[in-house]
Scaffold this motif. Structure first.
Motif, PDB file in Angstrom:
ATOM      1  N   ARG A  48      13.842   9.204   6.676  1.00  0.00           N
ATOM      2  CA  ARG A  48      14.708   8.407   5.800  1.00  0.00           C
ATOM      3  C   ARG A  48      15.841   7.779   6.599  1.00  0.00           C
ATOM      4  NH1 ARG A  48      14.283  12.374   0.567  1.00  0.00           N
ATOM      5  NH2 ARG A  48      12.994  10.975  -0.692  1.00  0.00           N
ATOM      6  N   GLU A  49      16.368   8.518   7.538  1.00  0.00           N
ATOM      7  CA  GLU A  49      17.419   7.963   8.400  1.00  0.00           C
ATOM      8  C   GLU A  49      16.852   6.858   9.288  1.00  0.00           C
ATOM      9  OE1 GLU A  49      20.596   9.422  11.832  1.00  0.00           O
ATOM     10  OE2 GLU A  49      19.472  10.897  10.668  1.00  0.00           O
ATOM     11  N   ARG A  50      15.621   7.051   9.745  1.00  0.00           N
ATOM     12  CA  ARG A  50      14.989   6.063  10.633  1.00  0.00           C
ATOM     13  C   ARG A  50      14.672   4.771   9.903  1.00  0.00           C
ATOM     14  NH1 ARG A  50      12.735   2.555  12.635  1.00  0.00           N
ATOM     15  NH2 ARG A  50      11.218   2.446  14.338  1.00  0.00           N
ATOM     16  N   TYR A  51      14.155   4.844   8.684  1.00  0.00           N
ATOM     17  CA  TYR A  51      13.713   3.652   7.967  1.00  0.00           C
ATOM     18  C   TYR A  51      14.686   3.164   6.906  1.00  0.00           C
ATOM     19  CZ  TYR A  51       9.122   4.578  10.006  1.00  0.00           C
ATOM     20  OH  TYR A  51       8.093   4.799  10.874  1.00  0.00           O
ATOM     21  N   GLY A  52      15.522   4.062   6.402  1.00  0.00           N
ATOM     22  CA  GLY A  52      16.377   3.702   5.284  1.00  0.00           C
ATOM     23  C   GLY A  52      15.675   3.974   3.967  1.00  0.00           C
ATOM     24  N   GLU A  53      16.450   4.244   2.962  1.00  0.00           N
ATOM     25  CA  GLU A  53      15.908   4.611   1.650  1.00  0.00           C
ATOM     26  C   GLU A  53      15.129   3.476   0.990  1.00  0.00           C
ATOM     27  OE1 GLU A  53      15.810   7.373   0.068  1.00  0.00           O
ATOM     28  OE2 GLU A  53      17.208   8.676   1.132  1.00  0.00           O
ATOM     29  N   ASP A  54      15.398   2.233   1.392  1.00  0.00           N
ATOM     30  CA  ASP A  54      14.800   1.095   0.702  1.00  0.00           C
ATOM     31  C   ASP A  54      13.381   0.787   1.159  1.00  0.00           C
ATOM     32  OD1 ASP A  54      17.122   0.724  -0.751  1.00  0.00           O
ATOM     33  OD2 ASP A  54      17.997  -0.627   0.737  1.00  0.00           O
ATOM     34  N   ASP A  55      12.936   1.347   2.282  1.00  0.00           N
ATOM     35  CA  ASP A  55      11.601   1.046   2.791  1.00  0.00           C
ATOM     36  C   ASP A  55      10.596   1.997   2.145  1.00  0.00           C
ATOM     37  OD1 ASP A  55       9.422   0.188   4.179  1.00  0.00           O
ATOM     38  OD2 ASP A  55      10.372   0.273   6.158  1.00  0.00           O
ATOM     39  N   ALA A  56      10.272   1.714   0.886  1.00  0.00           N
ATOM     40  CA  ALA A  56       9.437   2.630   0.099  1.00  0.00           C
ATOM     41  C   ALA A  56       8.037   2.761   0.678  1.00  0.00           C
ATOM     42  CB  ALA A  56       9.359   2.152  -1.346  1.00  0.00           C
ATOM     43  N   SER A  57       7.454   1.661   1.167  1.00  0.00           N
ATOM     44  CA  SER A  57       6.084   1.725   1.662  1.00  0.00           C
ATOM     45  C   SER A  57       5.973   2.605   2.901  1.00  0.00           C
ATOM     46  CB  SER A  57       5.557   0.319   1.963  1.00  0.00           C
ATOM     47  OG  SER A  57       6.319  -0.298   2.990  1.00  0.00           O
ATOM     48  N   ALA A  58       7.003   2.577   3.753  1.00  0.00           N
ATOM     49  CA  ALA A  58       6.975   3.390   4.970  1.00  0.00           C
ATOM     50  C   ALA A  58       7.084   4.872   4.665  1.00  0.00           C
ATOM     51  CB  ALA A  58       8.105   2.964   5.902  1.00  0.00           C
ATOM     52  N   LEU A  59       7.702   5.211   3.550  1.00  0.00           N
ATOM     53  CA  LEU A  59       7.997   6.613   3.243  1.00  0.00           C
ATOM     54  C   LEU A  59       7.086   7.222   2.177  1.00  0.00           C
ATOM     55  CD1 LEU A  59      11.898   6.391   3.137  1.00  0.00           C
ATOM     56  CD2 LEU A  59      10.523   7.454   4.933  1.00  0.00           C
ATOM     57  N   ARG A  60       6.273   6.394   1.523  1.00  0.00           N
ATOM     58  CA  ARG A  60       5.574   6.885   0.320  1.00  0.00           C
ATOM     59  C   ARG A  60       4.668   8.076   0.613  1.00  0.00           C
ATOM     60  NH1 ARG A  60       3.362   2.133  -2.125  1.00  0.00           N
ATOM     61  NH2 ARG A  60       5.412   1.925  -3.077  1.00  0.00           N
ATOM     62  N   TRP A  61       3.882   8.026   1.712  1.00  0.00           N
ATOM     63  CA  TRP A  61       2.985   9.144   2.007  1.00  0.00           C
ATOM     64  C   TRP A  61       3.794  10.413   2.239  1.00  0.00           C
ATOM     65  CZ3 TRP A  61       1.860  12.866   5.606  1.00  0.00           C
ATOM     66  CH2 TRP A  61       0.582  13.461   5.522  1.00  0.00           C
ATOM     67  N   LEU A  62       4.864  10.313   3.003  1.00  0.00           N
ATOM     68  CA  LEU A  62       5.702  11.483   3.264  1.00  0.00           C
ATOM     69  C   LEU A  62       6.353  11.999   1.986  1.00  0.00           C
ATOM     70  CD1 LEU A  62       7.463  10.348   6.557  1.00  0.00           C
ATOM     71  CD2 LEU A  62       5.874  12.268   6.323  1.00  0.00           C
ATOM     72  N   VAL A  63       6.891  11.094   1.176  1.00  0.00           N
ATOM     73  CA  VAL A  63       7.578  11.498  -0.056  1.00  0.00           C
ATOM     74  C   VAL A  63       6.609  12.174  -1.012  1.00  0.00           C
ATOM     75  CG1 VAL A  63       8.737  10.629  -2.129  1.00  0.00           C
ATOM     76  CG2 VAL A  63       9.422   9.787   0.133  1.00  0.00           C
ATOM     77  N   GLU A  64       5.411  11.608  -1.164  1.00  0.00           N
ATOM     78  CA  GLU A  64       4.428  12.190  -2.075  1.00  0.00           C
ATOM     79  C   GLU A  64       4.094  13.631  -1.682  1.00  0.00           C
ATOM     80  OE1 GLU A  64       2.702  11.198  -4.890  1.00  0.00           O
ATOM     81  OE2 GLU A  64       4.204   9.621  -5.011  1.00  0.00           O
ATOM     82  N   HIS A  65       3.945  13.868  -0.379  1.00  0.00           N
ATOM     83  CA  HIS A  65       3.590  15.211   0.060  1.00  0.00           C
ATOM     84  C   HIS A  65       4.786  16.154   0.069  1.00  0.00           C
ATOM     85  CE1 HIS A  65       0.019  13.003   1.270  1.00  0.00           C
ATOM     86  NE2 HIS A  65      -0.603  14.159   1.291  1.00  0.00           N
ATOM     87  N   ALA A  66       5.959  15.630   0.332  1.00  0.00           N
ATOM     88  CA  ALA A  66       7.149  16.484   0.413  1.00  0.00           C
ATOM     89  C   ALA A  66       7.718  16.822  -0.957  1.00  0.00           C
ATOM     90  CB  ALA A  66       8.225  15.799   1.257  1.00  0.00           C
ATOM     91  N   GLU A  67       7.628  15.891  -1.900  1.00  0.00           N
ATOM     92  CA  GLU A  67       8.354  16.061  -3.160  1.00  0.00           C
ATOM     93  C   GLU A  67       7.467  16.228  -4.385  1.00  0.00           C
ATOM     94  OE1 GLU A  67      11.162  12.905  -3.566  1.00  0.00           O
ATOM     95  OE2 GLU A  67      12.348  13.531  -1.836  1.00  0.00           O
ATOM     96  N   TYR A  68       6.247  15.693  -4.333  1.00  0.00           N
ATOM     97  CA  TYR A  68       5.439  15.672  -5.553  1.00  0.00           C
ATOM     98  C   TYR A  68       4.124  16.420  -5.452  1.00  0.00           C
ATOM     99  CZ  TYR A  68       8.654  11.786  -6.229  1.00  0.00           C
ATOM    100  OH  TYR A  68       9.780  11.019  -6.312  1.00  0.00           O
TER     101      TYR A  68
END
Length: 261
Positions: A187-207
């Protein structure tokens, strides 16, 4: 099955049906053998989370080249995940064996969920500068290839309970934990607004953390005897061992040039 106001039965929607299936897999107290297995496997589980790539990502500086190599190498496993599950879906019998009716419905629902993950992973790769053609044509390092092949083998040759253990419990379970470890750095590397870059990580980490818990319930429902309990533990341990080795080997290959379009 629901009953309409005119007295006719109504088949529930796929969404409601899948929600009911997941509700039936609420965590239950572990029998003695399951508690013993979890305790026995704890060092192997922790070993995955202590891979150098995760500790370095958390402590910094951000290991960009290492992540490019790892994301390239592990695409074959991510892309194959719904295929693995399709193999042991074929082992279910719609109720002839205790627990496999529920296992069948859970697998069908989660294969649909997994279908999106390869594209989200490709978006993550793109954010790291990896082109689509490079991603899908990449040949992984031998250690990642060994993990990929082992998961195919246990899905084909193992029991339903062994497959749930090696694939959904071991791989998804540790992935839920290591993604939570590294997500702040990304999140620090990409910023919170880059949803496409983080979606795979977020899905596995949070959902996605419910999947391994549900898989463990399915292991408990489908394991048949003490001999199979031992086989499940062995399958999970081997999966964890190969996962750790694969991360370590891919990390060591970080200096190999990755083509950036």
């Amino acid at each position: 099955m629901a009953i309409t106001t005119d007295g006719h039965s109504q088949v529930p929607s796929r969404t409601r049906h899948h929600r009911r299936v997941k509700n039936e897999l609420t965590e239950t107290p572990h029998p003695v053998w399951a508690r013993s297995m979890v305790d026995s496997l704890r060092p192997d589980w922790t070993s995955v989370l202590e891979s150098k790539i995760f500790t370095e990502t958390v402590s910094g500086p951000f290991p960009e080249d290492a992540w490019r190599r790892i994301v390239l190498d592990f695409f074959c496993v991510v892309e194959a995940f719904p295929k693995y599950m399709g193999v042991y879906l074929a082992k279910t019998t719609f109720g002839q064996i205790p627990g496999d009716h529920l296992a069948r419905d859970w697998l069908i629902g989660n294969i649909r969920t997994e279908a999106l993950h390869a594209q989200w992973y490709a978006d993550w790769a793109a954010a790291l500068g990896i082109g689509f053609e490079e991603l899908v044509s990449h040949r992984p390092c031998p250690e990642v290839g060994a993990l990929y092949d082992y998961l195919w083998s246990v899905c084909y040759r193992g029991s339903l309970a062994e497959a749930f253990g090696a694939v959904n419990y071991a791989i998804e379970g540790t992935t839920g934990e290591w993604t939570r470890l590294i997500l702040p750095a990304f999140r620090e590397r990409y910023g919170e607004d880059d949803a496409s870059a983080l979606r795979w990580l977020v899905e596995h980490a949070e959902y996605d953390d419910a999947h391994p818990r549900e898989a463990f319930e399915l292991i408990k429902l489908t394991v048949r005897d003490e001999a199979e309990q031992a086989k499940v533990e062995s399958a999970v341990r081997r999966s964890l061992e190969l996962f750790r080795r694969a991360f370590d080997a891919s990390y060591e290959n970080r200096a190999i040039t990755v083509n950036i379009p």
